[in-house]
Motif scaffolding. Structure first.
Motif, short mmCIF file in Angstrom:
data_model
loop_
_atom_site.label_atom_id
_atom_site.label_comp_id
_atom_site.label_asym_id
_atom_site.label_seq_id
_atom_site.Cartn_x
_atom_site.Cartn_y
_atom_site.Cartn_z
N ASP A 34 54.00 48.91 128.56
CA ASP A 34 55.44 48.73 128.67
C ASP A 34 55.88 47.76 127.58
N LYS A 35 56.49 48.27 126.55
CA LYS A 35 56.86 47.46 125.37
C LYS A 35 57.94 46.43 125.68
N ARG A 36 58.53 46.47 126.88
CA ARG A 36 59.52 45.46 127.27
C ARG A 36 58.85 44.20 127.80
N ILE A 82 51.72 38.44 132.59
CA ILE A 82 52.68 39.40 132.06
C ILE A 82 54.07 38.83 132.25
N GLN A 83 54.84 38.84 131.16
CA GLN A 83 56.17 38.25 131.15
C GLN A 83 57.13 39.20 130.41
N GLU A 84 58.42 39.10 130.76
CA GLU A 84 59.41 39.88 130.02
C GLU A 84 59.39 39.45 128.56
N ARG A 85 59.52 40.42 127.69
CA ARG A 85 59.48 40.17 126.25
C ARG A 85 60.85 39.70 125.74
N VAL A 86 60.83 38.70 124.90
CA VAL A 86 62.07 38.24 124.28
C VAL A 86 62.13 38.76 122.85
N GLU A 87 63.34 38.88 122.37
CA GLU A 87 63.56 39.27 120.97
C GLU A 87 64.06 38.05 120.22
N ARG A 88 63.63 37.90 119.01
CA ARG A 88 64.07 36.79 118.16
C ARG A 88 65.34 37.21 117.42
N LYS A 89 66.16 36.23 117.14
CA LYS A 89 67.35 36.43 116.32
C LYS A 89 67.31 35.40 115.20
N PRO A 90 68.17 35.53 114.21
CA PRO A 90 68.19 34.53 113.14
C PRO A 90 68.44 33.13 113.70
N LYS A 91 67.86 32.15 113.05
CA LYS A 91 67.93 30.77 113.53
C LYS A 91 69.37 30.27 113.67
N GLY A 114 68.12 40.95 126.16
CA GLY A 114 69.47 41.48 126.10
C GLY A 114 70.36 40.45 125.42
N GLU A 115 71.43 40.06 126.08
CA GLU A 115 72.34 39.05 125.54
C GLU A 115 72.07 37.66 126.10
N LYS A 116 71.04 37.55 126.92
CA LYS A 116 70.74 36.29 127.60
C LYS A 116 69.71 35.48 126.80
N PHE A 117 70.05 34.24 126.46
CA PHE A 117 69.15 33.34 125.74
C PHE A 117 68.23 32.67 126.75
N VAL A 118 66.91 32.74 126.52
CA VAL A 118 65.94 32.21 127.48
C VAL A 118 64.79 31.50 126.77
N CYS A 119 64.08 30.71 127.53
CA CYS A 119 62.83 30.09 127.10
C CYS A 119 61.68 31.00 127.54
N CYS A 120 60.78 31.28 126.63
CA CYS A 120 59.65 32.16 126.98
C CYS A 120 58.31 31.42 127.01
N ASP A 121 58.30 30.16 126.62
CA ASP A 121 57.06 29.38 126.65
C ASP A 121 57.39 28.03 127.27
N TYR A 122 57.30 27.98 128.59
CA TYR A 122 57.74 26.78 129.31
C TYR A 122 56.64 26.12 130.11
#
Length: 145
Positions: A34-36, A82-91, A114-122
């Motif tokens: 699951d690529k998500r 297993i965690q939801e995947r985040v997408e990076r955006k420009p700094k 999606g449009e939600k900003f999250v921490c993925c390494d906490y």
């Protein structure tokens, strides 16, 4: 007999599509099924995955859950998370302020689902009484590489 190390590497290769991050304690790869999702694979000690999953369990039913990438599952001994995947955006699209309980503003620890900003390494955050005492205060984010 196949060594535990060989079994671990074999399973890791089956679960990972592409490696998207390597840190001090674990390797992160896109989940093959699951690529998500991503799989976080602990190198030597699974405590880092166990801690992250425990933090998620602690916050998931609270108002601050929106700031965290959800953990979906963890292996019985904690080696694989297993965690939801985040997408990076420009700094320049990263927010200027983040919750005050986030101590490490390293760009790669954050992203968007999606449009939600999250921490993925906490897993490394000190969370003593975070759920009960955080009053919604934000702090200026000092982003770094």
């Amino acid at each position: 007999m196949i060594s535990t190390s060989a079994q671990y590497e074999d399973l890791k290769e089956m679960l990972f599509d592409e490696v998207i991050g390597v840190g001090v304690h674990r390797k992160v790869g896109v989940y093959n099924l699951d690529k998500r999702l991503v799989v976080k694979c602990a190198f030597e000690c699974p405590n880092i995955n166990v801690l992250e999953e425990e933090i998620w369990r602690m916050v998931k039913e609270t108002g601050i859950a929106k700031w965290f990438a959800p953990c979906m599952d963890i292996s019985p001994c904690g080696i694989f998370l297993i965690q939801e995947r985040v997408e990076r955006k420009p700094k320049n699209e990263y927010p200027r302020y983040v919750p005050s309980f986030f101590g490490d503003c390293k760009y790669s620890n954050y992203g968007w689902i999606g449009e939600k900003f999250v921490c993925c390494d906490y897993a490394g955050f000190i969370i003593t009484s975070m759920v009960h005492k955080w009053g919604g205060k934000l702090k200026k984010a000092n982003w770094w590489e």
